[in-house]
Motif scaffolding. Structure first.
Motif, PDB file in Angstrom:
ATOM      1  N   ARG A   1      19.880  26.113  71.408  1.00 42.18           N
ATOM      2  CA  ARG A   1      21.222  26.021  71.980  1.00 42.18           C
ATOM      3  C   ARG A   1      22.152  25.284  71.023  1.00 42.18           C
ATOM      4  NH1 ARG A   1      21.939  29.483  76.372  1.00 42.18           N
ATOM      5  NH2 ARG A   1      19.848  29.821  77.229  1.00 42.18           N
TER       6      ARG A   1
ATOM      7  N   GLU B   1      25.147  33.998  71.005  1.00 45.59           N
ATOM      8  CA  GLU B   1      23.970  34.010  71.858  1.00 45.59           C
ATOM      9  C   GLU B   1      23.649  35.394  72.396  1.00 45.59           C
ATOM     10  OE1 GLU B   1      24.271  31.003  74.838  1.00 45.59           O
ATOM     11  OE2 GLU B   1      24.347  29.360  73.388  1.00 45.59           O
TER      12      GLU B   1
ATOM     13  N   THR C   1      15.929  35.175  74.317  1.00 45.63           N
ATOM     14  CA  THR C   1      15.772  34.033  75.215  1.00 45.63           C
ATOM     15  C   THR C   1      14.312  33.904  75.618  1.00 45.63           C
ATOM     16  OG1 THR C   1      18.017  34.218  76.110  1.00 45.63           O
ATOM     17  CG2 THR C   1      16.402  33.053  77.457  1.00 45.63           C
TER      18      THR C   1
ATOM     19  N   LEU D   1      16.491  29.328  73.293  1.00 48.50           N
ATOM     20  CA  LEU D   1      16.815  30.481  72.459  1.00 48.50           C
ATOM     21  C   LEU D   1      15.977  30.448  71.188  1.00 48.50           C
ATOM     22  CD1 LEU D   1      20.716  30.429  72.724  1.00 48.50           C
ATOM     23  CD2 LEU D   1      19.104  31.752  74.104  1.00 48.50           C
TER      24      LEU D   1
END
Length: 252
Positions: free
Chosen positions: A32, A70, A75, A96
């Protein structure tokens, strides 16, 4: 130092002050991006997408020119990865993957696959909370299956479904719309709020799971628990009900 950093560990402890002995107030999930607001020696005061701020040691972080997109990153739903340099990490759900990570075991999904498997549905987030956090011990500031607090459980479960909530229970009480005063008449995915303070400031949160049940992480239960809210013979449930303040319905 100003700019942005990315968490390169599975998660990074976030402290209230720039020292390792300071209380942990939250954790930043691996991969992140965080905005750096201030630096002192080897510590950075950072802010995440949830607007929460705290201090993280530089050893958990790597500087980046700009936050990664992102929507193009895998994920983790709980997986082991290996970097191109051979470093292995165990990533918790919601973390992530870094660009050179290779999944060795477990599950990591691309954005489109994640949206199909975990749609923006609060009721589905309640089921995800049960699946991910069952058996997890209580940990103040925790957001992973290795230790989680009440609002961390809520935040991570909803994050996997693409819904970004604020970090603390009192902040989450501002999400969505009023869901009514009766804790036995809530929809799955509604958030229930409680207070053990005289001024009724929110101190605890759980997720309605249907059939008059709630899932949460509580110190009084030692961690993850599912409560039958109509079981008034359970002294813990009776105490919870006496502390009930209200509920919110999060918009999908």
């Amino acid at each position: 130092m100003k700019g942005h950093v990315v968490v390169i560990a599975p998660y990074a402890p976030m402290h209230g002050e720039p020292r390792v002995s300071a209380p942990q107030i939250s954790q930043a999930l691996g991969g992140r991006a965080l905005a750096v607001l201030e630096s002192r020696d080897d510590w950075h005061r950072v802010r995440g997408a949830d607007e929460y701020e705290g201090w993280i040691h530089a050893g958990y972080l790597a500087p980046v020119a700009e936050p990664p997109r992102e929507e193009s990153i895998l994920t983790s739903l709980g997986c082991h990865v290996r970097s191109a340099g051979g470093k292995r990490r165990h990533l918790p759900p919601g973390a992530l993957l870094l660009p050179d990570d290779i999944v060795e075991s477990g599950t990591a999904l691309a954005p489109d696959a994640l949206r199909r498997a975990h749609p923006r549905d609060p009721a589905a987030a309640a089921r995800t909370a049960m699946k991910i956090f069952e058996g997890t011990p209580y940990l103040w500031g925790g957001v992973t299956p290795w230790g989680v607090d009440c609002s961390g459980l809520v935040q991570t479960a909803f994050l996997i479904h693409g819904i970004v909530l604020t970090r603390d229970a009192w902040q989450q009480a501002g999400a969505g719309e009023d869901a009514g005063d009766d804790p036995l008449a809530l929809r799955p995915g509604d958030l229930l709020f409680f207070s053990d303070r005289a001024d009724r400031r929110i101190t605890h949160v759980g997720i309605a799971a249907g059939d008059r049940t709630m899932v949460h992480s509580a110190l009084g239960r030692g961690g993850f628990a599912m409560e039958k809210l109509d079981d008034m013979e359970d002294l813990y449930v009776e105490k919870l009900r006496s502390r009930y303040v209200g509920a919110r319905r999060v918009r999908a």
